[in-house]
Design a protein around this motif. Structure first.
Motif, PDB file in Angstrom:
ATOM      1  N   ASP A   1      42.046  13.628   1.835  1.00  0.00           N
ATOM      2  CA  ASP A   1      41.681  13.679   0.420  1.00  0.00           C
ATOM      3  C   ASP A   1      40.169  13.732   0.234  1.00  0.00           C
ATOM      4  O   ASP A   1      39.663  14.402  -0.673  1.00  0.00           O
ATOM      5  CB  ASP A   1      42.247  12.460  -0.321  1.00  0.00           C
ATOM      6  N   ARG A   2      39.426  13.010   1.067  1.00  0.00           N
ATOM      7  CA  ARG A   2      37.973  12.984   0.940  1.00  0.00           C
ATOM      8  C   ARG A   2      37.375  14.384   1.046  1.00  0.00           C
ATOM      9  O   ARG A   2      36.431  14.715   0.320  1.00  0.00           O
ATOM     10  CB  ARG A   2      37.390  12.055   2.025  1.00  0.00           C
ATOM     11  N   ILE A   3      37.893  15.208   1.926  1.00  0.00           N
ATOM     12  CA  ILE A   3      37.389  16.571   2.060  1.00  0.00           C
ATOM     13  C   ILE A   3      37.436  17.295   0.722  1.00  0.00           C
ATOM     14  O   ILE A   3      36.459  17.930   0.298  1.00  0.00           O
ATOM     15  CB  ILE A   3      38.198  17.354   3.116  1.00  0.00           C
TER      16      ILE A   3
ATOM     17  N   ILE B   1      28.593  15.893   0.877  1.00  0.00           N
ATOM     18  CA  ILE B   1      29.819  16.203   1.606  1.00  0.00           C
ATOM     19  C   ILE B   1      29.827  15.301   2.841  1.00  0.00           C
ATOM     20  O   ILE B   1      28.955  15.404   3.694  1.00  0.00           O
ATOM     21  CB  ILE B   1      29.857  17.685   2.020  1.00  0.00           C
ATOM     22  N   LEU B   2      30.803  14.416   2.930  1.00  0.00           N
ATOM     23  CA  LEU B   2      30.796  13.417   3.999  1.00  0.00           C
ATOM     24  C   LEU B   2      31.233  14.006   5.336  1.00  0.00           C
ATOM     25  O   LEU B   2      32.170  14.794   5.416  1.00  0.00           O
ATOM     26  CB  LEU B   2      31.699  12.245   3.636  1.00  0.00           C
ATOM     27  N   ILE B   3      30.541  13.560   6.389  1.00  0.00           N
ATOM     28  CA  ILE B   3      30.818  13.957   7.761  1.00  0.00           C
ATOM     29  C   ILE B   3      30.762  12.675   8.588  1.00  0.00           C
ATOM     30  O   ILE B   3      30.055  11.729   8.216  1.00  0.00           O
ATOM     31  CB  ILE B   3      29.774  14.998   8.233  1.00  0.00           C
ATOM     32  N   PRO B   4      31.521  12.558   9.673  1.00  0.00           N
ATOM     33  CA  PRO B   4      31.478  11.329  10.470  1.00  0.00           C
ATOM     34  C   PRO B   4      30.063  10.968  10.907  1.00  0.00           C
ATOM     35  O   PRO B   4      29.248  11.830  11.236  1.00  0.00           O
ATOM     36  CB  PRO B   4      32.368  11.663  11.666  1.00  0.00           C
ATOM     37  N   SER B   5      29.793   9.685  10.909  1.00  0.00           N
ATOM     38  CA  SER B   5      28.454   9.194  11.217  1.00  0.00           C
ATOM     39  C   SER B   5      28.017   9.547  12.628  1.00  0.00           C
ATOM     40  O   SER B   5      28.797   9.462  13.582  1.00  0.00           O
ATOM     41  CB  SER B   5      28.416   7.674  11.039  1.00  0.00           C
ATOM     42  N   ALA B   6      26.744   9.892  12.756  1.00  0.00           N
ATOM     43  CA  ALA B   6      26.175  10.139  14.081  1.00  0.00           C
ATOM     44  C   ALA B   6      26.235   8.888  14.947  1.00  0.00           C
ATOM     45  O   ALA B   6      26.346   8.967  16.178  1.00  0.00           O
ATOM     46  CB  ALA B   6      24.721  10.611  13.944  1.00  0.00           C
TER      47      ALA B   6
ATOM     48  N   HIS C   1      36.263   8.161   6.781  1.00  0.00           N
ATOM     49  CA  HIS C   1      37.550   7.636   7.238  1.00  0.00           C
ATOM     50  C   HIS C   1      38.262   6.752   6.222  1.00  0.00           C
ATOM     51  O   HIS C   1      39.319   6.192   6.518  1.00  0.00           O
ATOM     52  CB  HIS C   1      37.360   6.832   8.523  1.00  0.00           C
ATOM     53  N   ASP C   2      37.714   6.593   5.032  1.00  0.00           N
ATOM     54  CA  ASP C   2      38.249   5.602   4.099  1.00  0.00           C
ATOM     55  C   ASP C   2      39.715   5.833   3.757  1.00  0.00           C
ATOM     56  O   ASP C   2      40.466   4.867   3.559  1.00  0.00           O
ATOM     57  CB  ASP C   2      37.408   5.586   2.815  1.00  0.00           C
ATOM     58  N   ASP C   3      40.134   7.093   3.666  1.00  0.00           N
ATOM     59  CA  ASP C   3      41.516   7.378   3.263  1.00  0.00           C
ATOM     60  C   ASP C   3      42.531   7.026   4.334  1.00  0.00           C
ATOM     61  O   ASP C   3      43.728   6.975   4.059  1.00  0.00           O
ATOM     62  CB  ASP C   3      41.666   8.860   2.888  1.00  0.00           C
ATOM     63  N   ARG C   4      42.102   6.779   5.543  1.00  0.00           N
ATOM     64  CA  ARG C   4      43.058   6.466   6.609  1.00  0.00           C
ATOM     65  C   ARG C   4      43.029   4.997   7.025  1.00  0.00           C
ATOM     66  O   ARG C   4      43.693   4.612   7.985  1.00  0.00           O
ATOM     67  CB  ARG C   4      42.827   7.373   7.821  1.00  0.00           C
ATOM     68  N   LEU C   5      42.263   4.176   6.324  1.00  0.00           N
ATOM     69  CA  LEU C   5      42.213   2.738   6.585  1.00  0.00           C
ATOM     70  C   LEU C   5      42.758   1.992   5.374  1.00  0.00           C
ATOM     71  O   LEU C   5      42.371   2.282   4.239  1.00  0.00           O
ATOM     72  CB  LEU C   5      40.781   2.292   6.875  1.00  0.00           C
ATOM     73  N   LYS C   6      43.624   1.027   5.613  1.00  0.00           N
ATOM     74  CA  LYS C   6      44.278   0.308   4.525  1.00  0.00           C
ATOM     75  C   LYS C   6      43.782  -1.132   4.476  1.00  0.00           C
ATOM     76  O   LYS C   6      43.979  -1.908   5.413  1.00  0.00           O
ATOM     77  CB  LYS C   6      45.796   0.330   4.724  1.00  0.00           C
ATOM     78  N   PRO C   7      43.137  -1.524   3.353  1.00  0.00           N
ATOM     79  CA  PRO C   7      42.731  -2.928   3.214  1.00  0.00           C
ATOM     80  C   PRO C   7      43.927  -3.862   3.311  1.00  0.00           C
ATOM     81  O   PRO C   7      45.021  -3.540   2.855  1.00  0.00           O
ATOM     82  CB  PRO C   7      42.106  -2.970   1.813  1.00  0.00           C
ATOM     83  N   TRP C   8      43.721  -5.001   3.904  1.00  0.00           N
ATOM     84  CA  TRP C   8      44.724  -6.043   4.119  1.00  0.00           C
ATOM     85  C   TRP C   8      45.731  -5.675   5.202  1.00  0.00           C
ATOM     86  O   TRP C   8      46.595  -6.471   5.538  1.00  0.00           O
ATOM     87  CB  TRP C   8      45.453  -6.428   2.829  1.00  0.00           C
ATOM     88  N   VAL C   9      45.630  -4.454   5.751  1.00  0.00           N
ATOM     89  CA  VAL C   9      46.451  -4.066   6.896  1.00  0.00           C
ATOM     90  C   VAL C   9      45.568  -3.909   8.127  1.00  0.00           C
ATOM     91  O   VAL C   9      45.888  -4.414   9.207  1.00  0.00           O
ATOM     92  CB  VAL C   9      47.219  -2.752   6.624  1.00  0.00           C
ATOM     93  N   HIS C  10      44.429  -3.221   7.968  1.00  0.00           N
ATOM     94  CA  HIS C  10      43.528  -2.954   9.095  1.00  0.00           C
ATOM     95  C   HIS C  10      42.237  -3.756   9.027  1.00  0.00           C
ATOM     96  O   HIS C  10      41.541  -3.870  10.038  1.00  0.00           O
ATOM     97  CB  HIS C  10      43.194  -1.460   9.127  1.00  0.00           C
TER      98      HIS C  10
ATOM     99  N   ASP D   1      35.102  16.038  -1.996  1.00  0.00           N
ATOM    100  CA  ASP D   1      33.719  16.465  -1.786  1.00  0.00           C
ATOM    101  C   ASP D   1      33.516  17.962  -2.025  1.00  0.00           C
ATOM    102  O   ASP D   1      32.478  18.379  -2.547  1.00  0.00           O
ATOM    103  CB  ASP D   1      33.283  16.133  -0.355  1.00  0.00           C
ATOM    104  N   ILE D   2      34.504  18.786  -1.623  1.00  0.00           N
ATOM    105  CA  ILE D   2      34.355  20.238  -1.692  1.00  0.00           C
ATOM    106  C   ILE D   2      34.721  20.801  -3.055  1.00  0.00           C
ATOM    107  O   ILE D   2      34.115  21.780  -3.520  1.00  0.00           O
ATOM    108  CB  ILE D   2      35.219  20.920  -0.599  1.00  0.00           C
ATOM    109  N   ASN D   3      35.683  20.211  -3.726  1.00  0.00           N
ATOM    110  CA  ASN D   3      36.215  20.805  -4.956  1.00  0.00           C
ATOM    111  C   ASN D   3      35.165  21.158  -6.006  1.00  0.00           C
ATOM    112  O   ASN D   3      35.262  22.215  -6.643  1.00  0.00           O
ATOM    113  CB  ASN D   3      37.276  19.900  -5.569  1.00  0.00           C
TER     114      ASN D   3
END
Length: 644
Positions: free
Chosen positions: A148-150, A371-376, A559-568, A153-155
């Motif tokens: 979703d983040r992609i 546009i977010l890209i994984p951190s260096a 990576h925010d969309d693939r991490l779940k608060p209170w689970v991970h 950012d792109i839309n």
């Protein structure tokens, strides 16, 4: 971490089998239902049996390099809640939602393309099949929601003319160019900025699958693109009007490239780099008109104490604990952050534009438009090894210290004598410092300028030690936090001529302590992670450890969309007002819940935050980026699955 594998698949590789599309959908629905039913059965029945996320029969384990097993995907919870605490409710609800999400995992190209169309309102971009083949080969967990983040950012760039996007990206500094399947930087490689060098290494792994493009990279810590809300609303509305499914017989798969803008003068984004303490004013213009932060200006000065929030239970919480982590990150909903986070006090640097420029960055504030890209930091192998304790991720839970540990510098702002008490890191240190708390309990109202305790009649957390006047004593039994360098501004030189790690305006209330190697941090059960100048580069390492991360931030990452608060991980508020309640919960009868979050978070992180996953995310991001700047973008589409 192991070596970074080459992700370029053989062209046309589509996996090992293919079922009729209707049967695939029925099978996916059945597997999702089984996952949710199994999860509910476990929390109701209390069994300890392990229920694994469905995996392809020939791809069960995750590996990162020869001989290094990273584990399988995590199980749902194995035990029922032990109390009626609000956190029990949040954990249970989050686990149900996460397992429902896993039920939408795609195992075939046809499933992935169908779910893309359903969620995005258009066909996938050309090259989607090769991307899926590589993702399958790398045993990636493919859930459309993870991307979703992609599209967020792109839309907005669909609201610009394609050539305008190409023009704005061309010939900027810190450029990575892709030409004929090869990625190169605009500067000589020995002189490359650290971030650009890491991103170049990442993109080269799959560059032969990309069309020609120019990538403008943000080399700074700070976010840079802040388009006013009204303009963004027009751009987003423009994108929505373009959503359509071109006929499969009219679709094309060849990109037009960027040759028409070669040699053109550099586009000027009109960077604003003055009056750094007024950065909040740029933010508020990017906030929705009906948001609390829209009509509140920057503070005229920072000589007053921080304005701690009066309401202990904002709408994004459930009985004082974070329920909506996305909202909890949003400064537009929390105007008090203009005086409680270093980003809005005096950032180390600022270079902001109000124009939509296609610039790639590793983090951003929710109102920002990079546009977010994984951190260096996550890509660089030497840093990954350092942050993972030399390859170790911590020992068994039972052997860890039942305490919180944090070390770091006083970053986040220019630490001056007249503003330091507004910095988030100073507040964190003071709130978990027993000496400060003891002074407050003794009646010293000036002991802490960074925060204040809620009055007992307004405190929703009902901490026994607080009621009994023993908050300082209690905190001292589990808190080990300290600065390693106060980073005073202007720097003060010591007797050896080097900048001191202490400073006059902090010396009477704060001392510095030696750093702790990551390997030793993992000897503690609880690892809080807070912002510095921007995001915290240690977050991924904490997630991959056997300790439990606690996360507070106003910065979004890839990576925010693939991490779940209170689970991970466990979220906590940017005011830090809930930190005492969180620790009271886990330290008093809920150690098993903390262990479950720590180990499930580790298993999940090693499955979806690998360098391979970063490359796959970036690959797919750049396919979308190439399409949005192409003159034929409305016809560019992957439709082979529909033409079979």
């Amino acid at each position: 971490m192991g070596r970074f594998l080459n992700l370029s698949p053989a062209r046309g590789a589509l996996g090992t089998f293919s079922l009729p599309l209707r049967i695939q959908h029925l099978l996916a629905t059945f597997l999702g239902a089984v996952a949710v039913f199994g999860f509910l059965y476990l929390i109701v029945g209390g069994h300890d049996s392990v229920f694994l996320l469905p995996a392809r029969p020939d791809r069960v384990s995750i590996h990162d390099g020869p001989g290094q097993h990273l584990g399988s995907v995590p199980r749902p919870p194995r035990r029922r809640p032990t109390s009626n605490h609000p956190i029990d409710h949040l954990i249970g609800e989050a686990r149900v939602e996460f397992n429902q999400l896993l039920g939408k995992r795609s195992f075939t190209l046809e499933q992935a393309a169908s779910r893309y169309r359903e969620r995005r309102g258009r066909h996938p971009p050309p090259g989607f099949d090769r991307w899926f083949a590589a993702a399958t080969e790398m045993n990636a967990v493919i859930v459309e929601d993870f991307f979703d983040r992609i599209h967020h950012d792109i839309n907005p760039f669909w609201g610009l003319e394609p050539r305008e996007v190409r023009v704005r990206a061309h010939d900027q500094p810190y450029i990575i160019r892709v030409r004929n399947g090869t990625a190169e930087a605009s500067d000589p490689e020995p002189e490359l900025h650290f971030r650009v060098a890491q991103w170049l290494r990442l993109i080269r792994r799959f560059a032969d699958n990309l069309p020609d493009m120019d990538l403008y990279m943000n080399h700074m810590d700070e976010s840079r693109v802040m388009v006013p809300w009204e303009e963004m609303a027009k751009l987003v509305a423009g994108e929505q009007k373009t959503r359509a499914f071109v006929s499969p017989y009219d679709a094309i798969s060849t990109y037009g490239g960027v040759a028409d803008v070669e040699g053109r003068n550099r586009y000027d984004p009109h960077w604003l780099d003055h009056d750094v303490p007024k950065f909040w004013d740029f933010t508020r213009d990017a906030c929705p008109p009906d948001s609390p932060g829209r009509n509140i200006s920057s503070l005229p000065s920072f000589d007053k104490d921080a304005e701690y929030p009066d309401a202990p239970m904002p709408q994004y919480t459930y009985k004082g604990y974070i329920k909506n982590f996305t909202a909890a990150m949003d400064p537009c909903l929390q105007p008090h952050l203009r005086g409680m986070h270093g980003t809005y006090i005096e950032a180390i640097s600022m270079s902001t534009t109000r124009e939509l420029v296609p610039i790639f960055g590793e983090c951003k504030l929710p109102p920002n438009n990079e546009i977010l890209i994984p951190s260096a930091m996550y890509i660089a192998e030497d840093i990954r090894k350092e942050y993972s304790g030399g390859g170790e991720r911590g020992g068994p839970w039972k052997d860890k210290k039942d305490a919180v540990v944090w070390r770091g510098s006083a970053s986040g702002l220019r630490n001056r004598a007249d503003n330091w008490w507004h910095n988030h890191r100073h507040r964190f240190i003071q709130m978990l410092n027993a000496t400060t708390l003891a002074a407050i309990e003794a009646g010293d109202k000036g002991a802490a300028r960074t925060f204040r305790l809620f009055s007992p009649d307004k405190d929703p957390y009902n901490i026994r030690a607080r009621r009994e006047g023993r908050l300082a004593e209690w905190v001292s039994t589990w808190s080990d936090v300290a600065f390693t360098d106060l980073l005073c501004w202007p720097p003060e030189d010591g007797e050896d001529g080097k900048p001191k790690k202490t400073c006059k305006h902090n010396d009477d209330i704060m001392s510095v302590a030696p750093g702790i190697p990551f390997k030793q941090l993992y000897d503690y059960k609880y690892l809080p992670d807070i912002d510095g100048n921007s995001f915290s580069g240690r977050y991924r390492a904490f997630l991959m450890s056997t300790s439990m991360p606690l996360k507070s931030t106003i910065y979004a990452e890839w990576h925010d969309d693939r991490l779940k608060p209170w689970v991970h991980f466990v979220p906590f508020d940017n005011s830090y007002m809930d930190i005492y309640g969180i620790m009271d919960y886990f330290l008093n009868g809920h150690d098993e819940e903390a262990k479950t979050i720590a180990l499930d978070g580790q298993a999940w992180a090693t499955a979806v935050l690998r360098v391979e996953d970063m490359a796959l995310y970036t690959w797919r991001l750049l396919l979308e980026y190439a399409r949005v700047m192409d003159d034929n973008r409305d016809r560019l589409a992957f439709v082979d699955d529909l033409l079979k």
